[in-house]
Write a protein that holds these residues in place. Structure first.
Motif, PDB file in Angstrom:
ATOM      1  N   MET A 170     -52.888  59.637 -76.235  1.00  8.67           N
ATOM      2  CA  MET A 170     -52.698  58.816 -75.050  1.00  8.67           C
ATOM      3  C   MET A 170     -53.895  58.998 -74.123  1.00  8.67           C
ATOM      4  SD  MET A 170     -48.629  59.097 -74.118  1.00  8.67           S
ATOM      5  CE  MET A 170     -48.805  57.778 -72.921  1.00  8.67           C
ATOM      6  N   LEU A 171     -54.039  58.044 -73.223  1.00  6.21           N
ATOM      7  CA  LEU A 171     -55.131  58.069 -72.260  1.00  6.21           C
ATOM      8  C   LEU A 171     -54.646  58.673 -70.948  1.00  6.21           C
ATOM      9  CD1 LEU A 171     -56.789  54.574 -72.821  1.00  6.21           C
ATOM     10  CD2 LEU A 171     -57.520  56.780 -73.722  1.00  6.21           C
ATOM     11  N   TYR A 172     -55.514  59.497 -70.360  1.00 10.12           N
ATOM     12  CA  TYR A 172     -55.216  60.138 -69.082  1.00 10.12           C
ATOM     13  C   TYR A 172     -56.368  59.855 -68.112  1.00 10.12           C
ATOM     14  CZ  TYR A 172     -51.295  62.837 -70.986  1.00 10.12           C
ATOM     15  OH  TYR A 172     -50.097  63.212 -71.534  1.00 10.12           O
ATOM     16  N   LYS A 173     -56.060  59.989 -66.846  1.00 15.72           N
ATOM     17  CA  LYS A 173     -57.059  59.811 -65.796  1.00 15.72           C
ATOM     18  C   LYS A 173     -56.980  60.997 -64.850  1.00 15.72           C
ATOM     19  CE  LYS A 173     -56.413  56.576 -62.742  1.00 15.72           C
ATOM     20  NZ  LYS A 173     -56.347  55.252 -62.080  1.00 15.72           N
ATOM     21  N   ALA A 174     -58.164  61.548 -64.466  1.00 23.04           N
ATOM     22  CA  ALA A 174     -58.213  62.729 -63.606  1.00 23.04           C
ATOM     23  C   ALA A 174     -58.108  62.323 -62.144  1.00 23.04           C
ATOM     24  CB  ALA A 174     -59.500  63.509 -63.839  1.00 23.04           C
ATOM     25  N   THR A 175     -57.530  63.222 -61.363  1.00 24.26           N
ATOM     26  CA  THR A 175     -57.449  62.995 -59.922  1.00 24.26           C
ATOM     27  C   THR A 175     -58.806  63.227 -59.277  1.00 24.26           C
ATOM     28  OG1 THR A 175     -56.770  65.293 -59.608  1.00 24.26           O
ATOM     29  CG2 THR A 175     -55.026  63.653 -59.855  1.00 24.26           C
ATOM     30  N   GLY A 176     -58.941  62.873 -58.008  1.00 27.31           N
ATOM     31  CA  GLY A 176     -60.215  63.021 -57.313  1.00 27.31           C
ATOM     32  C   GLY A 176     -60.564  64.465 -57.035  1.00 27.31           C
ATOM     33  N   GLY A 177     -61.825  64.690 -56.653  1.00 30.60           N
ATOM     34  CA  GLY A 177     -62.296  66.030 -56.345  1.00 30.60           C
ATOM     35  C   GLY A 177     -63.325  66.500 -57.342  1.00 30.60           C
ATOM     36  N   SER A 178     -63.573  67.803 -57.355  1.00 32.64           N
ATOM     37  CA  SER A 178     -64.545  68.399 -58.260  1.00 32.64           C
ATOM     38  C   SER A 178     -63.936  69.623 -58.911  1.00 32.64           C
ATOM     39  CB  SER A 178     -65.822  68.789 -57.492  1.00 32.64           C
ATOM     40  OG  SER A 178     -65.509  69.713 -56.462  1.00 32.64           O
ATOM     41  N   GLY A 179     -64.616  70.147 -59.938  1.00 32.32           N
ATOM     42  CA  GLY A 179     -64.106  71.297 -60.654  1.00 32.32           C
ATOM     43  C   GLY A 179     -63.008  70.892 -61.625  1.00 32.32           C
ATOM     44  N   MET A 237     -63.785  57.771 -65.587  1.00 33.64           N
ATOM     45  CA  MET A 237     -63.698  58.280 -66.953  1.00 33.64           C
ATOM     46  C   MET A 237     -62.235  58.437 -67.355  1.00 33.64           C
ATOM     47  SD  MET A 237     -65.135  61.858 -68.539  1.00 33.64           S
ATOM     48  CE  MET A 237     -66.812  61.484 -68.085  1.00 33.64           C
ATOM     49  N   LEU A 238     -61.935  58.078 -68.601  1.00 34.39           N
ATOM     50  CA  LEU A 238     -60.599  58.244 -69.167  1.00 34.39           C
ATOM     51  C   LEU A 238     -60.642  59.336 -70.233  1.00 34.39           C
ATOM     52  CD1 LEU A 238     -59.395  54.542 -69.524  1.00 34.39           C
ATOM     53  CD2 LEU A 238     -59.180  56.083 -67.569  1.00 34.39           C
ATOM     54  N   TYR A 239     -59.599  60.141 -70.280  1.00 29.76           N
ATOM     55  CA  TYR A 239     -59.519  61.270 -71.206  1.00 29.76           C
ATOM     56  C   TYR A 239     -58.568  60.920 -72.340  1.00 29.76           C
ATOM     57  CZ  TYR A 239     -61.900  64.094 -67.692  1.00 29.76           C
ATOM     58  OH  TYR A 239     -62.812  64.596 -66.805  1.00 29.76           O
ATOM     59  N   VAL A 240     -59.030  61.128 -73.575  1.00 29.01           N
ATOM     60  CA  VAL A 240     -58.212  60.926 -74.766  1.00 29.01           C
ATOM     61  C   VAL A 240     -57.596  62.279 -75.123  1.00 29.01           C
ATOM     62  CG1 VAL A 240     -58.164  60.117 -77.142  1.00 29.01           C
ATOM     63  CG2 VAL A 240     -59.780  59.106 -75.508  1.00 29.01           C
ATOM     64  N   ASP A 269     -59.491  68.659 -77.129  1.00 32.28           N
ATOM     65  CA  ASP A 269     -59.093  69.213 -78.422  1.00 32.28           C
ATOM     66  C   ASP A 269     -57.588  69.420 -78.540  1.00 32.28           C
ATOM     67  OD1 ASP A 269     -59.348  71.178 -76.406  1.00 32.28           O
ATOM     68  OD2 ASP A 269     -59.299  72.764 -77.924  1.00 32.28           O
ATOM     69  N   LYS A 270     -56.876  69.422 -77.417  1.00 33.79           N
ATOM     70  CA  LYS A 270     -55.431  69.660 -77.451  1.00 33.79           C
ATOM     71  C   LYS A 270     -54.808  69.046 -76.208  1.00 33.79           C
ATOM     72  CE  LYS A 270     -56.065  74.206 -75.322  1.00 33.79           C
ATOM     73  NZ  LYS A 270     -55.815  75.665 -75.436  1.00 33.79           N
ATOM     74  N   ASN A 271     -53.482  69.056 -76.199  1.00 34.74           N
ATOM     75  CA  ASN A 271     -52.746  68.504 -75.066  1.00 34.74           C
ATOM     76  C   ASN A 271     -52.923  69.425 -73.863  1.00 34.74           C
ATOM     77  OD1 ASN A 271     -51.046  67.184 -73.357  1.00 34.74           O
ATOM     78  ND2 ASN A 271     -49.331  67.065 -74.788  1.00 34.74           N
ATOM     79  N   SER A 272     -53.461  68.886 -72.795  1.00 34.07           N
ATOM     80  CA  SER A 272     -53.750  69.684 -71.608  1.00 34.07           C
ATOM     81  C   SER A 272     -53.414  68.876 -70.375  1.00 34.07           C
ATOM     82  CB  SER A 272     -55.225  70.103 -71.592  1.00 34.07           C
ATOM     83  OG  SER A 272     -55.542  70.801 -70.405  1.00 34.07           O
ATOM     84  N   GLU A 273     -53.055  69.588 -69.307  1.00 30.36           N
ATOM     85  CA  GLU A 273     -52.721  68.932 -68.049  1.00 30.36           C
ATOM     86  C   GLU A 273     -53.887  68.924 -67.070  1.00 30.36           C
ATOM     87  OE1 GLU A 273     -49.326  70.873 -66.467  1.00 30.36           O
ATOM     88  OE2 GLU A 273     -47.941  70.119 -68.009  1.00 30.36           O
ATOM     89  N   THR A 274     -54.988  69.598 -67.408  1.00 23.66           N
ATOM     90  CA  THR A 274     -56.152  69.666 -66.518  1.00 23.66           C
ATOM     91  C   THR A 274     -57.418  69.348 -67.301  1.00 23.66           C
ATOM     92  OG1 THR A 274     -56.411  72.045 -66.917  1.00 23.66           O
ATOM     93  CG2 THR A 274     -55.080  71.382 -65.013  1.00 23.66           C
ATOM     94  N   THR A 275     -58.465  69.030 -66.569  1.00 20.28           N
ATOM     95  CA  THR A 275     -59.768  68.796 -67.189  1.00 20.28           C
ATOM     96  C   THR A 275     -60.357  70.115 -67.667  1.00 20.28           C
ATOM     97  OG1 THR A 275     -60.857  68.994 -65.036  1.00 20.28           O
ATOM     98  CG2 THR A 275     -60.193  66.789 -65.727  1.00 20.28           C
ATOM     99  N   PRO A 276     -61.237  70.100 -68.654  1.00 21.70           N
ATOM    100  CA  PRO A 276     -61.786  71.357 -69.189  1.00 21.70           C
ATOM    101  C   PRO A 276     -62.746  72.019 -68.203  1.00 21.70           C
ATOM    102  CG  PRO A 276     -62.841  69.484 -70.229  1.00 21.70           C
ATOM    103  CD  PRO A 276     -61.732  68.930 -69.396  1.00 21.70           C
ATOM    104  N   SER A 277     -62.858  73.329 -68.310  1.00 24.74           N
ATOM    105  CA  SER A 277     -63.808  74.092 -67.503  1.00 24.74           C
ATOM    106  C   SER A 277     -65.215  73.912 -68.061  1.00 24.74           C
ATOM    107  CB  SER A 277     -63.424  75.572 -67.506  1.00 24.74           C
ATOM    108  OG  SER A 277     -63.476  76.091 -68.828  1.00 24.74           O
ATOM    109  N   PRO A 278     -66.259  74.244 -67.283  1.00 24.74           N
ATOM    110  CA  PRO A 278     -67.632  74.086 -67.797  1.00 24.74           C
ATOM    111  C   PRO A 278     -67.887  74.866 -69.081  1.00 24.74           C
ATOM    112  CG  PRO A 278     -67.657  74.363 -65.415  1.00 24.74           C
ATOM    113  CD  PRO A 278     -66.243  74.592 -65.851  1.00 24.74           C
ATOM    114  N   ALA A 279     -67.336  76.074 -69.186  1.00 29.58           N
ATOM    115  CA  ALA A 279     -67.547  76.853 -70.410  1.00 29.58           C
ATOM    116  C   ALA A 279     -66.864  76.195 -71.608  1.00 29.58           C
ATOM    117  CB  ALA A 279     -67.028  78.273 -70.212  1.00 29.58           C
TER     118      ALA A 279
END
Length: 730
Positions: A170-179, A208-211, A115-125
């Motif tokens: 822009m398209l982003y890609k998450a680093t490895g790991g979980s959470g 997965m790629l993040y928009v 929904d907005k510019n973020s540097e991390t993936t969203p939390s479960p909530a």
């Protein structure tokens, strides 16, 4: 005669002429065939060419033709069957081929819109909020030759809210790991994002790629239930408002629906209290007179549709309020309010059968808690193996294996193990006659035996074993409340032999000074004289009981299995009969015989009379044991005096030495008697046979040929019970 001869000669001459004609025709055909197959030479006329006084003679052309060639020349459409060779067989039009462009195979790509510019993936909530707003994960299909504009169109179709996005993405890609993970940008090419670049960055669609919007923040308000973003999502119906909506929206809707429902329930409503005085008036107002009938128990009038239900509840209520049951159901004996109103967190429990079924339902039947133990020193080995099991959990289904035996546990082995363990724990860790209290033993406490005993108690109640109904009331009160009511403890509750003798000595003594050390060690600090004898005895009683409190505390920890301790707190009166001696659950001779289902031969036959005699022998045998007569003396074997009992006989047949606790099990419980009349026919040389027991089916087969007298019957049965407890047949 002359005419006949003439006719015969004429026929013979005709046959001779026919044969001559046939021979001539065959010769002619062969000559013609040879002539046609030859290669005739057709002379070609010479052509003379004159010129300048010279004459040139051209050579003659010789042709070698056959019948096939002549026929093909005469009938070309019928005899020219060979394919035309040379250039004519090649279709000129087929030589021209148009070169098609290479088609790329599409691949699936998982994209996630934030929904907005973020540097991390969203939390479960936050993910749930994104899904409710129409964002989140989508799967699109693209090819390697796709352009940036085509990719944008596909994303706009998957996420309609992106159509109004003017600040770029822009398209982003998450680093490895979980959470929650960090997002790394994927820089676009000079022409924007292309299919080949996306395929390389996503590992052919596996990542997965993040928009991510660059400048704007999209609206997070939940979408309506009929939004096109939810068209492909599964839907469910809210049980409170009966509205159908997507699962993601339903999770948030339930909270709102519950709050509104609770608010509406708190509003003031008109409540009409019903009593016996105004029940008739209310019934007459709401129901016509012809649809109302009186209850046969309380004589109050109820609608016909609900009369049957009321009568059953009314009968149970009268039964519970009767004098015979008041002592069992009353909670005043313990000073505890038994919650049976259904306000507790556990399911409603109205009777002991409901309580036991509740425990049985909490057993994890999918996994197993395996115990492999020997029958020698079963109690000590069983306690150790119970504590050493690291792979299983006591909350799982208990499975028992006796070392060296072929029996497979389908319920009988488990019941026999629990029966032996409960009986052994009663003798090993508790002191007393009928009602008992824990034995004071620091070593057993440090080894965790009391906690293990509590777990075994819970498993026994939940999985068909006997109830540990041998505790004193003050011990049970401590298990249910965690407190000690000193007003309920008297000198009869002291089970330790040392302190019981001390109390007896103090009661009979005229001078208490000779017991000064023993009395002071019990915590008494008053004067030692005859007038203070009651206070001294009281101090001894409290000391003897309070010192076993740590053992009871460890026992309470074991009872936490299956939530049994919480059930004891909520329903102490219902559970009292499971721990405190009251109604005798020990089977007697009449109980066993009343549940016998013999498979007898046809009535009136000699076999039927023999089988009836065996049943009478069995009844006499059980009654002799009950009366205290030593049936072991008849077998001339040395065993413990208490070894041969009626519960022991029942355990030998069924695997359990107690009456079933559940009402459903009590109704289904029966012991099947079978009779073997043909053992000597199968084995003529043998001299003795023993009964064959199938504990899984509660079946025993008697070898009637070796039980002609009662003495023979006793000898064989005693030997079988003493030496035939192992499961040696499958």
């Amino acid at each position: 005669m002359d005419n006949q001869r003439q006719q015969a000669n004429a026929r013979q001459s005709q046959q001779t002429e026919y044969l001559d004609v046939l021979s001539a025709a065959q010769s002619l055909i062969s000559v013609l065939t040879q002539t046609l197959n030859q290669s005739p030479v057709t002379p070609r006329p010479q052509v003379q060419v004159q010129g300048q006084g010279q004459q040139a003679v051209l050579p003659e052309r010789q042709t070698n033709t056959t019948i096939d060639q002549d026929m093909a020349r005469a009938f070309p459409s019928m005899f020219r069957r060979h394919a035309i060779c040379g250039k004519k067989r090649i279709n000129v039009a087929s030589r021209t081929h148009t070169k098609n462009a290479k088609a790329f195979k599409p691949f699936d790509l998982n994209v996630y819109l934030l929904d907005k510019n973020s540097e991390t993936t969203p939390s479960p909530a936050h993910e749930l909020k994104l899904v409710q707003a129409g964002f989140g994960k989508r799967t699109i299909s693209i090819t390697m030759d796709i352009t940036h504009s085509e990719l944008s169109s596909i994303l706009y179709e998957a996420f309609p809210k992106m159509e109004g996005l003017s600040g770029g993405w822009m398209l982003y890609k998450a680093t490895g790991g979980s959470g929650t993970r960090r997002l790394n940008v994927i820089p676009p090419d000079s022409e924007g994002y292309t299919g080949s670049q996306i395929k390389s960055a996503s590992a052919s669609g596996k990542t997965m790629l993040y928009v991510v919007p660059l400048q704007e923040e999209l609206d997070l308000n939940p979408l309506p239930n009929d939004a096109r973003e939810f068209k492909k999502m599964p839907k469910a119906t809210c049980q409170m408002c009966n509205k159908s909506m997507p699962l993601q929206v339903l999770a948030l809707h339930i909270q709102v629906c519950k709050s509104s429902d609770s608010a509406s329930s708190n509003e003031e409503t008109e409540v009409q209290f019903v009593s016996e005085s105004n029940l008739d008036e209310i019934t007459q107002e709401n129901f016509p007179s012809e649809s109302v009938l009186p209850c046969p128990i309380c004589q109050l009038k109820f609608p016909v549709d609900s009369l049957e239900l009321h009568a059953s509840l009314c009968g149970e209520q009268n039964l519970l309020e009767s004098p015979d049951h008041s002592s069992f159901m009353r909670n005043d004996d313990f000073g505890i309010a038994d919650d049976t109103t259904g306000n507790s967190s556990s399911p409603q429990v109205l009777c002991l059968d409901d309580l036991l079924e509740l425990l049985a339902g909490r057993v994890n039947a999918e996994n197993q808690f395996r115990i492999c133990v020997s029958r020698d020193n079963l109690l000590e080995r069983g306690l150790k193996q119970w504590q050493r099991q690291k792979k299983g959990n006591p909350a799982n289904q208990l499975k028992i294996t006796f070392i060296g035996e072929a029996g497979v546990d389908s319920g009988a082995l488990r019941k026999e193990f629990l029966t032996e363990m409960i009986s052994g724990i009663e003798k090993r860790l508790f002191l007393g006659q009928r009602a008992k209290s824990p034995q004071y033993s620091n070593s057993d406490l440090d080894n965790g035996l009391f906690r293990t005993a509590g777990e075994i108690f819970a498993v026994s109640l939940a999985q068909g074993g006997p109830a540990p109904c041998f505790m004193r009331e003050w011990c049970y009160f401590y298990l249910t409340t965690g407190e000690v009511d000193v007003s309920r403890i008297c000198k009869d509750d002291v089970d330790d032999v040392e302190y019981s003798l001390l109390i007896t000595k103090v009661e009979e003594a005229t001078d208490l000074t000779e017991f000064t050390d023993e009395i002071i060690s019990c915590g008494y600090t008053g004067a030692l004289n005859i007038e203070q004898k009651d206070a001294v005895i009281r101090a001894i009683v409290l000391h003897a009981t309070f010192r076993v409190i740590p053992m009871l505390g460890d026992l309470r920890k074991g009872l936490q299995l299956y939530g049994l301790l919480d059930i004891l707190k909520e329903h102490p009166s219902l559970c009292k009969s499971l721990f405190v001696p009251g109604q005798d659950c020990t089977p007697d001779a009449d109980y066993i015989l009343s549940n016998v289902a013999p498979e007898m031969s046809e009535r009136g036959t000699s076999r039927a009379s023999v089988e009836s005699k065996i049943i009478n022998y069995f009844q006499d045998f059980l009654q002799e044991i009950e009366c205290g007569e030593s049936a072991e003396d008849a077998a001339e074997v040395e065993t413990e005096p208490s070894y041969l009992t009626v519960p022991r006989v029942m355990q030998w047949i069924t695997g359990q030495g107690h009456k079933p606790l559940l009402i459903s099990e009590q109704k289904a419980f029966q012991i099947v008697f079978k009779f073997d009349h043909d053992c000597k026919v199968r084995m003529p040389q043998h001299t003795i046979c023993f009964p064959i027991v199938s504990a899984c089916t509660n079946t025993v087969t008697f070898p009637v040929a070796h039980m002609t007298t009662y003495e023979d019957f006793k000898f064989i049965i005693v030997q079988a019970i003493k030496s035939g407890g192992a499961f040696s047949r499958v």
